[in-house]
Motif scaffolding. Structure first.
Motif, mmCIF file in Angstrom:
data_model
loop_
_atom_site.group_PDB
_atom_site.id
_atom_site.type_symbol
_atom_site.label_atom_id
_atom_site.label_comp_id
_atom_site.label_asym_id
_atom_site.label_seq_id
_atom_site.Cartn_x
_atom_site.Cartn_y
_atom_site.Cartn_z
ATOM 1 N N GLN A 586 0.810 -1.215 0.000
ATOM 2 C CA GLN A 586 0.000 0.000 0.000
ATOM 3 C C GLN A 586 0.844 1.267 0.000
ATOM 4 O O GLN A 586 0.316 2.380 0.070
ATOM 5 C CB GLN A 586 -0.969 0.022 1.196
ATOM 6 C CG GLN A 586 -0.314 0.157 2.562
ATOM 7 C CD GLN A 586 0.036 -1.181 3.179
ATOM 8 O OE1 GLN A 586 0.566 -2.044 2.505
ATOM 9 N NE2 GLN A 586 -0.275 -1.342 4.442
ATOM 10 N N GLY A 587 2.187 1.111 -0.079
ATOM 11 C CA GLY A 587 3.070 2.263 -0.198
ATOM 12 C C GLY A 587 3.655 2.759 1.097
ATOM 13 O O GLY A 587 4.415 3.733 1.106
ATOM 14 N N GLU A 588 3.342 2.104 2.227
ATOM 15 C CA GLU A 588 3.860 2.532 3.524
ATOM 16 C C GLU A 588 5.249 1.919 3.762
ATOM 17 O O GLU A 588 5.471 0.730 3.537
ATOM 18 C CB GLU A 588 2.918 2.092 4.645
ATOM 19 C CG GLU A 588 1.523 2.680 4.550
ATOM 20 C CD GLU A 588 1.471 4.149 4.942
ATOM 21 O OE1 GLU A 588 2.518 4.726 5.260
ATOM 22 O OE2 GLU A 588 0.358 4.721 4.924
ATOM 23 N N LYS A 616 2.860 -7.544 -0.315
ATOM 24 C CA LYS A 616 1.829 -7.797 0.683
ATOM 25 C C LYS A 616 1.576 -6.536 1.498
ATOM 26 O O LYS A 616 2.428 -5.647 1.588
ATOM 27 C CB LYS A 616 2.255 -8.946 1.609
ATOM 28 C CG LYS A 616 2.634 -10.227 0.863
ATOM 29 C CD LYS A 616 1.480 -10.759 0.020
ATOM 30 C CE LYS A 616 1.862 -12.006 -0.762
ATOM 31 N NZ LYS A 616 0.800 -12.412 -1.714
ATOM 32 N N SER A 617 0.393 -6.496 2.149
ATOM 33 C CA SER A 617 -0.011 -5.273 2.839
ATOM 34 C C SER A 617 0.208 -5.314 4.345
ATOM 35 O O SER A 617 -0.099 -4.352 5.039
ATOM 36 C CB SER A 617 -1.499 -4.999 2.569
ATOM 37 O OG SER A 617 -2.318 -6.000 3.156
ATOM 38 N N PHE A 618 0.735 -6.420 4.866
ATOM 39 C CA PHE A 618 0.902 -6.514 6.322
ATOM 40 C C PHE A 618 2.168 -7.298 6.667
ATOM 41 O O PHE A 618 2.793 -7.940 5.807
ATOM 42 C CB PHE A 618 -0.326 -7.163 6.982
ATOM 43 C CG PHE A 618 -0.688 -8.520 6.427
ATOM 44 C CD1 PHE A 618 -0.072 -9.681 6.879
ATOM 45 C CD2 PHE A 618 -1.668 -8.634 5.439
ATOM 46 C CE1 PHE A 618 -0.412 -10.919 6.366
ATOM 47 C CE2 PHE A 618 -2.024 -9.874 4.920
ATOM 48 C CZ PHE A 618 -1.391 -11.020 5.379
ATOM 49 N N GLN A 682 2.031 -4.671 23.602
ATOM 50 C CA GLN A 682 3.135 -3.751 23.294
ATOM 51 C C GLN A 682 2.827 -2.837 22.111
ATOM 52 O O GLN A 682 3.629 -1.980 21.765
ATOM 53 C CB GLN A 682 4.408 -4.549 22.974
ATOM 54 C CG GLN A 682 4.775 -5.614 23.991
ATOM 55 C CD GLN A 682 4.926 -5.056 25.389
ATOM 56 O OE1 GLN A 682 5.481 -3.979 25.577
ATOM 57 N NE2 GLN A 682 4.424 -5.794 26.373
ATOM 58 N N GLU A 683 1.668 -2.991 21.455
ATOM 59 C CA GLU A 683 1.437 -2.368 20.156
ATOM 60 C C GLU A 683 0.997 -0.909 20.197
ATOM 61 O O GLU A 683 0.840 -0.279 19.145
ATOM 62 C CB GLU A 683 0.385 -3.171 19.377
ATOM 63 C CG GLU A 683 0.867 -4.544 18.967
ATOM 64 C CD GLU A 683 -0.160 -5.310 18.157
ATOM 65 O OE1 GLU A 683 0.232 -6.245 17.432
ATOM 66 O OE2 GLU A 683 -1.361 -4.976 18.258
ATOM 67 N N LYS A 684 0.814 -0.340 21.379
ATOM 68 C CA LYS A 684 0.233 0.996 21.485
ATOM 69 C C LYS A 684 0.967 2.035 20.645
ATOM 70 O O LYS A 684 0.357 2.898 20.022
ATOM 71 C CB LYS A 684 0.203 1.433 22.949
ATOM 72 C CG LYS A 684 -0.496 2.762 23.178
ATOM 73 C CD LYS A 684 -0.558 3.097 24.659
ATOM 74 C CE LYS A 684 -1.255 4.434 24.883
ATOM 75 N NZ LYS A 684 -1.318 4.798 26.332
ATOM 76 N N PHE A 689 -0.241 -0.237 10.126
ATOM 77 C CA PHE A 689 0.501 -1.054 9.165
ATOM 78 C C PHE A 689 1.798 -1.602 9.745
ATOM 79 O O PHE A 689 2.427 -2.476 9.151
ATOM 80 C CB PHE A 689 0.788 -0.256 7.889
ATOM 81 C CG PHE A 689 1.662 0.959 8.088
ATOM 82 C CD1 PHE A 689 3.047 0.854 8.091
ATOM 83 C CD2 PHE A 689 1.092 2.206 8.283
ATOM 84 C CE1 PHE A 689 3.851 1.963 8.271
ATOM 85 C CE2 PHE A 689 1.887 3.331 8.461
ATOM 86 C CZ PHE A 689 3.264 3.216 8.465
ATOM 87 N N GLU A 690 2.223 -1.082 10.926
ATOM 88 C CA GLU A 690 3.440 -1.584 11.570
ATOM 89 C C GLU A 690 3.164 -2.768 12.495
ATOM 90 O O GLU A 690 4.096 -3.415 12.969
ATOM 91 C CB GLU A 690 4.104 -0.470 12.381
ATOM 92 C CG GLU A 690 4.685 0.653 11.545
ATOM 93 C CD GLU A 690 5.280 1.753 12.391
ATOM 94 O OE1 GLU A 690 6.383 2.229 12.060
ATOM 95 O OE2 GLU A 690 4.644 2.160 13.395
#
Length: 755
Positions: A586-588, A616-618, A682-684, A689-690
């Motif tokens: 997706q370009g990120e 892939k997007s993820f 830990q994702e906060k 997309f990260e």
């Protein structure tokens, strides 16, 4: 501290660092005029106070300073001839198939009856299939100097002249350094062969570096003998053999090994034979000069065959010039050597101690017994890499987790109080330190540590804070690479900020070069770009590899491949790797190492590797749960095969591995749910997309609790991930995970390593 409540209060290390904007005269680095500056580069920067020039030798006020590694050692010999230099833990038993450990009471009878313990005192029993080591025995500077001279003259007596490349194949031990110092005394070069690189890599390096003589430990000689007929120029092998002081009676050179070598046209000698030849030769030391080659140090690169970095004597002494003003090492300092001497970080630490007259004790070649060695040595200087420090953190936190609610509450309260003081640049609270953290230091053997250095990989700030609390602010983070003799920037102990590696050291200029495709420019408000280094510490190039040399050394500047930022206070932050950023479909753009560091904060993480594909997007991830943390969780659920809680420790050896395998296989779904719960916590701070969409859980581990290892080619000896190799190892599973999550592999997609 991971996801514990002690770090629940919001705090941004980055914001604190970037808000630190001292006046110009307090900034830790300065700009240097450069009329030749390219348009796509920043002005060079160097450390504060170096307006009139860089420093390239240690102790410059002593007749111009030490110009070679040999001279650095001789300074220690000259000033402290009778002080302890090298220490080795004496062998208690001669048993190769099993170790002996102290026993009491009824166990003593059992030990006396065991045939394998016949050579051991009756107060010992069989355990762990490793020889047991006793107290340290020490040799003085004068004794080491005499032995080193004998090594060098022994090699000369065998017919080897100046500029010979001498291979060393062993883990750290006294003989390794005796040999290296003797090699320098005859203007020869060291080619280090790291034991866990495997026989194919060793064979490659021996042939690539044109090594005619290899000195090897008993533990590694069998691996070397397997490759004898493929070692093109080797004429002599010297095995480090029995030394009465160490009681290493099993290190005898066997007639069978001599015959094997003879049949291949190679002479096998014992180290004692080499020393005898040197002492009888009448030859004297003929040491190297500053422009002579000291090392061909093969970098354990993340891709392809290792490259041989050529380090001159003046390169190494320039790096050593940075140590004395920062750390003020002296004859009372003591160091535990366990990081591989085949790599530059340990080499610099070793020589920094030796040039100052300090003592070096070698670990007993068993990383699981590192704490015991630390307790015996009580080092004042301790060097490590984040992987080692993460292990310390996990052990401490697992211990706290086993305590009562009241103890956990008090620990977290004390920890947060210390963190708050450190963030303000204040000393730790002596009351909390005495009640809690001094006891932790003693358990780890760190009660005397005054400097703790981390390098080789980025240090997560939460881990740095933990170590600073435990050691009263002793931790210092540095940045360097083999090609810069490990010296580029080092933190000052007076600086309480994290997320940086300090200002440039005294021997270098640094600058940033734009990377427009990644959006990093030296014109950014806080300049960013590829970090380039210039100075006397920068290597001479790669051995027999002009192409890579030209790509790395451009107009005198070493291009590190690391993306850095110049901070307002004059420090450097390593924020990315030029090759470790990629674009999703997706370009990120994703900086994958930062993502891994975020998830690494979970206490249950042992090892972690994240992957993204531009089609892939993820992101996907592979996680190796921390073995002891996982075992403790399984035990708490009643799913561990044994009722004995000590069996949940790695020290239980083969029994632990068997129990761990059966318990994790029996509860795969529950294990994955627990792992995902910890990781998601830990994702906060991550953007959508990260965040890793799905994880593979790996429980097939070795005796150290690791699944990514040097032996399976997934780690370098300094514990860096070898990403291409990891992709090839797990590519089948990753493709299936993409398919399971709605993005199967499509025709025409290009995957690394595939045609």
């Amino acid at each position: 501290m991971g996801n514990s409540s002690s770090t629940a209060a919001p705090y941004s290390y980055e914001a604190a660092l970037l808000a630190d904007k001292p006046p110009a005269d307090k900034c830790m680095s300065i700009e240097v005029p450069d009329a030749q500056k390219p348009a796509n580069c920043s002005l060079p920067r160097r450390g504060k106070g170096l307006e009139n020039g860089l420093i390239s030798r240690p102790f410059p006020n002593e007749n111009g300073g030490c110009a070679t590694i040999y001279e650095c050692f001789q300074r220690g010999v000259r000033m402290f001839p009778n002080r302890p230099c090298f220490g080795t833990r004496v062998y208690v038993t001669a048993t190769s198939s099993a170790a002996v450990v102290p026993v009491k009471g009824e166990e003593q009878k059992e030990a006396e009856a065991a045939p394998a313990a016949a050579a051991a005192p009756a107060k010992y029993k069989i355990e762990d299939k490793m020889p047991v080591r006793g107290d340290y025995v020490w040799e003085t500077y004068a004794e080491i100097a005499e032995c080193a001279t004998a090594v060098g003259t022994g090699l000369a007596a065998l017919g080897y002249a100046a500029h010979t490349n001498v291979g060393l194949f062993s883990s750290n031990r006294t003989e390794w350094m005796k040999t290296a110092l003797g090699v320098y005394g005859q203007n020869m070069r060291v080619v280090a062969l790291y034991a866990s690189l495997g026989e194919n890599a060793v064979e490659y390096i021996v042939n690539h570096a044109d090594v005619p003589v290899v000195l090897v430990s008993k533990q590694n000689i069998s691996a070397l003998l397997k490759s004898l007929h493929n070692l093109k120029g080797v004429k002599h092998i010297v095995q480090w053999d029995v030394n009465e002081k160490y009681n290493n009676v099993e290190d005898v050179v066997t007639d069978a090994d001599r015959l094997t070598c003879k049949e291949a046209g190679i002479e096998l000698l014992g180290f004692s034979d080499l020393l005898a030849k040197g002492r009888a030769s009448g030859l004297q030391a003929a040491p190297a000069g500053p422009e002579d080659l000291a090392y061909i140090m093969y970098t354990s690169g993340t891709t392809g065959n290792p490259k041989g970095a050529m380090l001159l004597h003046r390169n190494v002494t320039a790096a050593l010039a940075c140590v004395e003003p920062l750390f003020k090492m002296g004859e009372k300092d003591i160091y535990l050597s366990y990081l591989p001497l085949a790599h530059i970080f340990e080499t610099i630490a070793m020589m920094a101690i030796l040039q100052a007259g300090g003592a070096v004790g070698f670990f007993q070649d068993n990383i699981k017994k590192l704490t015991a060695d630390m307790q015996a040595i009580k080092p004042t200087l301790f060097c490590g890499v984040p992987r080692v420090f993460t292990r310390i953190h996990q052990v401490v936190m697992n211990g706290i987790a086993d305590q009562s609610c009241l103890v956990r509450w008090y620990f977290n309260k004390a920890f947060q109080a210390q963190v708050d003081r450190l963030r303000k640049g204040l000393p730790v609270d002596s009351g909390y330190d005495k009640k809690i953290f001094s006891k932790l230091r003693a358990k780890m053997g760190l009660e005397n540590v005054r400097v703790m250095v981390t390098g080789a990989a980025p240090m997560p700030p939460y881990l740095a804070e933990f170590l600073n609390v435990v050691t009263r602010g002793a931790l210092i983070e540095g940045y360097g690479m083999t090609e810069a003799s490990a010296a580029t920037s080092v933190c000052l102990q007076s600086d309480h900020n994290l997320s940086h590696t300090g200002p440039p050291v005294v021997c270098v200029d640094v600058r940033l070069e734009d990377i427009p495709e990644m959006g990093y420019l030296h014109t950014d408000p806080n300049p960013r770009g590829e970090l380039c280094v210039r100075g006397a510490n920068v290597f001479a190039g790669y051995w027999k590899d002009e192409e890579n040399t030209k790509a790395t050394l451009i107009d005198g500047w070493l291009h590190t491949g690391d993306v850095a930022r110049f901070n307002p206070n004059g420090t450097i932050s390593i924020i990315d790797r030029k090759k470790n950023m990629f674009k999703l479909s997706q370009g990120e753009y994703v900086a994958i190492e930062r993502v891994e560091q975020v998830y690494q904060k979970a206490n249950m993480v042992g090892q972690i590797w994240c992957y993204g594909n531009s089609f892939k997007s993820f992101l996907l991830g592979v996680v190796v749960p921390a073995a002891e943390t996982t075992a403790a969780w399984l035990f708490s659920k009643g799913w561990w095969p044994r009722a004995d809680k000590e069996s949940t420790k790695l020290a239980a050896g083969d029994q632990f591995l068997a129990d761990y395998k059966s318990a994790t296989e029996a509860h795969k779904a529950d294990l994955k749910a627990w792992v995902l719960e910890n990781l998601k916590a830990q994702e906060k701070g991550l953007k959508g997309f990260e965040r890793v969409k799905d994880w593979m859980i790996v429980t097939d581990i070795n005796a150290l609790g690791m699944a990514f290892t040097e032996q399976n080619d997934c780690l370098t000896p300094t514990f860096k991930l070898r990403r291409p190799q990891l992709l090839q190892k797990y590519i089948k599973e990753l493709k299936q995970m993409y398919a399971d999550n709605g993005e199967p592999v499509e025709a025409g997609e290009k995957w690394p390593g595939e045609e």
